[in-house]
Design a protein around this motif. Structure first.
Motif, PDB file in Angstrom:
ATOM      1  N   PHE A  91      36.690   7.963 -26.623  1.00 56.33           N
ATOM      2  CA  PHE A  91      37.173   6.682 -27.137  1.00 56.33           C
ATOM      3  C   PHE A  91      38.305   6.129 -26.280  1.00 56.33           C
ATOM      4  CE2 PHE A  91      35.535   8.937 -30.941  1.00 56.33           C
ATOM      5  CZ  PHE A  91      34.478   8.084 -31.190  1.00 56.33           C
ATOM      6  N   ALA A  92      38.545   6.774 -25.114  1.00 51.56           N
ATOM      7  CA  ALA A  92      39.603   6.295 -24.224  1.00 51.56           C
ATOM      8  C   ALA A  92      39.280   4.891 -23.717  1.00 51.56           C
ATOM      9  CB  ALA A  92      39.784   7.254 -23.050  1.00 51.56           C
ATOM     10  N   LYS A  93      38.002   4.615 -23.536  1.00 48.09           N
ATOM     11  CA  LYS A  93      37.574   3.283 -23.130  1.00 48.09           C
ATOM     12  C   LYS A  93      37.285   2.457 -24.381  1.00 48.09           C
ATOM     13  CE  LYS A  93      35.607   4.138 -18.574  1.00 48.09           C
ATOM     14  NZ  LYS A  93      34.429   3.919 -17.698  1.00 48.09           N
ATOM     15  N   PRO A  94      38.021   1.345 -24.559  1.00 48.11           N
ATOM     16  CA  PRO A  94      37.796   0.526 -25.758  1.00 48.11           C
ATOM     17  C   PRO A  94      36.344   0.078 -25.916  1.00 48.11           C
ATOM     18  CG  PRO A  94      39.775  -0.174 -24.595  1.00 48.11           C
ATOM     19  CD  PRO A  94      39.088   0.821 -23.708  1.00 48.11           C
ATOM     20  N   GLY A  95      35.637  -0.063 -24.777  1.00 51.00           N
ATOM     21  CA  GLY A  95      34.252  -0.518 -24.839  1.00 51.00           C
ATOM     22  C   GLY A  95      33.347   0.420 -25.613  1.00 51.00           C
ATOM     23  N   ASN A  96      33.721   1.709 -25.689  1.00 56.61           N
ATOM     24  CA  ASN A  96      32.878   2.665 -26.410  1.00 56.61           C
ATOM     25  C   ASN A  96      32.863   2.398 -27.909  1.00 56.61           C
ATOM     26  OD1 ASN A  96      32.074   3.962 -24.124  1.00 56.61           O
ATOM     27  ND2 ASN A  96      33.492   5.667 -24.309  1.00 56.61           N
ATOM     28  N   LEU A  97      33.852   1.666 -28.411  1.00 54.12           N
ATOM     29  CA  LEU A  97      33.861   1.299 -29.831  1.00 54.12           C
ATOM     30  C   LEU A  97      32.695   0.371 -30.158  1.00 54.12           C
ATOM     31  CD1 LEU A  97      37.689   0.724 -30.391  1.00 54.12           C
ATOM     32  CD2 LEU A  97      36.318   2.691 -31.093  1.00 54.12           C
ATOM     33  N   TYR A  98      32.225  -0.362 -29.136  1.00 55.07           N
ATOM     34  CA  TYR A  98      31.044  -1.204 -29.333  1.00 55.07           C
ATOM     35  C   TYR A  98      29.853  -0.343 -29.757  1.00 55.07           C
ATOM     36  CZ  TYR A  98      32.970  -5.475 -27.165  1.00 55.07           C
ATOM     37  OH  TYR A  98      33.688  -6.605 -26.882  1.00 55.07           O
ATOM     38  N   PHE A  99      29.763   0.851 -29.179  1.00 52.24           N
ATOM     39  CA  PHE A  99      28.631   1.725 -29.488  1.00 52.24           C
ATOM     40  C   PHE A  99      28.672   2.227 -30.930  1.00 52.24           C
ATOM     41  CE2 PHE A  99      28.806   2.402 -24.757  1.00 52.24           C
ATOM     42  CZ  PHE A  99      27.608   1.768 -24.485  1.00 52.24           C
ATOM     43  N   LEU A 100      29.886   2.461 -31.440  1.00 48.82           N
ATOM     44  CA  LEU A 100      30.004   2.855 -32.846  1.00 48.82           C
ATOM     45  C   LEU A 100      29.487   1.741 -33.754  1.00 48.82           C
ATOM     46  CD1 LEU A 100      33.490   4.622 -33.018  1.00 48.82           C
ATOM     47  CD2 LEU A 100      31.234   5.678 -33.163  1.00 48.82           C
ATOM     48  N   LEU A 101      29.863   0.510 -33.427  1.00 49.53           N
ATOM     49  CA  LEU A 101      29.384  -0.644 -34.200  1.00 49.53           C
ATOM     50  C   LEU A 101      27.865  -0.758 -34.073  1.00 49.53           C
ATOM     51  CD1 LEU A 101      32.079  -3.374 -33.417  1.00 49.53           C
ATOM     52  CD2 LEU A 101      31.632  -2.304 -35.630  1.00 49.53           C
ATOM     53  N   SER A 102      27.346  -0.499 -32.874  1.00 48.68           N
ATOM     54  CA  SER A 102      25.892  -0.572 -32.660  1.00 48.68           C
ATOM     55  C   SER A 102      25.154   0.390 -33.572  1.00 48.68           C
ATOM     56  CB  SER A 102      25.563  -0.247 -31.192  1.00 48.68           C
ATOM     57  OG  SER A 102      26.099  -1.211 -30.324  1.00 48.68           O
ATOM     58  N   ALA A 103      25.662   1.609 -33.679  1.00 50.54           N
ATOM     59  CA  ALA A 103      25.013   2.616 -34.526  1.00 50.54           C
ATOM     60  C   ALA A 103      25.018   2.186 -35.987  1.00 50.54           C
ATOM     61  CB  ALA A 103      25.719   3.958 -34.367  1.00 50.54           C
TER      62      ALA A 103
END
Length: 293
Positions: free
Chosen positions: A152-164
């Motif tokens: 989660f160091a990269k804020p962009g990875n939070l997009y993937f949580l929302l995607s799931a």
């Protein structure tokens, strides 16, 4: 083997093939993100999907009629698909595609089962619980959680949580599609709603420039993403949700990260490490356990 068992076996094989295609689509979609924003790329994807899917519906002689009672489910599914398109491609642009792919594919089935328990008040069976545990361990192995940096160091990875989360909710809506007409017709109208949600936010100047491009890398990947991945593989997934439920259909997603790793090794020459093989085998075991009678 009776007709019902034969039909289930065929659906299982087609779902496995679809998940392999999804695995290939991750690097393909990553390439596409260099050509435009999620909204612009979504315009091309769902435009091609509508054309290719309606040709398939004509070939299958499928009626396009959907019951009025199904319209709320249709609108909700289309809106959620538009949101998923944004978070998915946004994650590929700003996050880590490898880690993101594993996050989405591991969390999707877990979230789907959690949502199913809340909505239907249905507890997973013993086999389903074991399968979900295998799936979570598979995700941890694939991420190499013991030696990797904070995902989660990269804020962009939070997009993937929302995607799931978005995909899990959307799968629940599409699982009701068979009640209101053909699941394939429902899916076409869902993609139509998705495109209508995307169009107001489109940059038509950028779209015009991409239409004029002769870059085969763009056209090849956008056609693969739309016709092969979405029209064939994703539509198959939505059809499966209407037949076996969102929870069991989503379990097949555990296959995706392993297939992505294998094809990256075969096509791109990337290393296939031992933790990837172990995680992939556990993911396959998870699918088997969850769908075992």
């Amino acid at each position: 083997m009776n007709e019902k068992q034969s039909s289930q076996s065929t659906l299982t094989l087609v779902m496995i093939l679809s998940m392999i295609i999804w695995g290939i689509s991750w690097p393909s979609n990553k390439v596409l993100t260099s050509f435009g924003t999620p909204v612009v790329l979504g315009f091309f994807r769902y435009g091609f999907v509508l054309v290719s899917l309606i040709l398939l519906l004509i070939l299958l002689k499928t009626k396009m009629v959907i019951s009025k009672k199904g319209i709320p489910f249709l609108l909700a599914s289309g809106g959620l698909m538009a949101a998923y398109n944004y978070t998915f491609l946004g994650g590929l642009q700003n996050g880590s595609p490898g880690a993101g792919g594993i996050l989405v594919t591991t969390l999707n089935p877990v979230m789907a089962y959690g949502l199913g328990m809340l909505v239907d008040w249905k507890r997973p069976t013993r086999n389903e619980s074991i399968g979900l545990l295998f799936g979570v361990i598979a995700g941890l192995c694939l991420l190499k959680i013991w030696g990797s940096e904070d995902i989660f160091a990269k804020p962009g990875n939070l997009y993937f949580l929302l995607s799931a989360l978005i995909w899990s909710v959307m799968s629940k809506f599409t699982s009701k599609s068979a009640k209101y007409g053909s699941p394939f017709a429902f899916t076409w109208w869902m993609y139509f709603v998705t495109l209508m949600c995307i169009i107001p936010f489109c940059d038509f100047t950028a779209i015009g420039e991409l239409i004029q491009t002769t870059d085969l890398k763009f056209w090849g990947n956008v056609l693969f993403s739309s016709v092969i991945t979405t029209t064939l593989a994703t539509t198959t997934y939505f059809y499966a949700t209407s037949k076996i439920g969102a929870e069991k259909a989503s379990s097949f997603i555990f296959i995706v990260p392993f297939s992505a790793a294998v094809f990256s090794f075969a096509i791109l020459g990337e290393n296939l490490e031992i933790h990837t093989i172990i995680g992939g085998l556990l993911g396959i075991a998870a699918v088997y356990m969850i769908n075992k009678k």
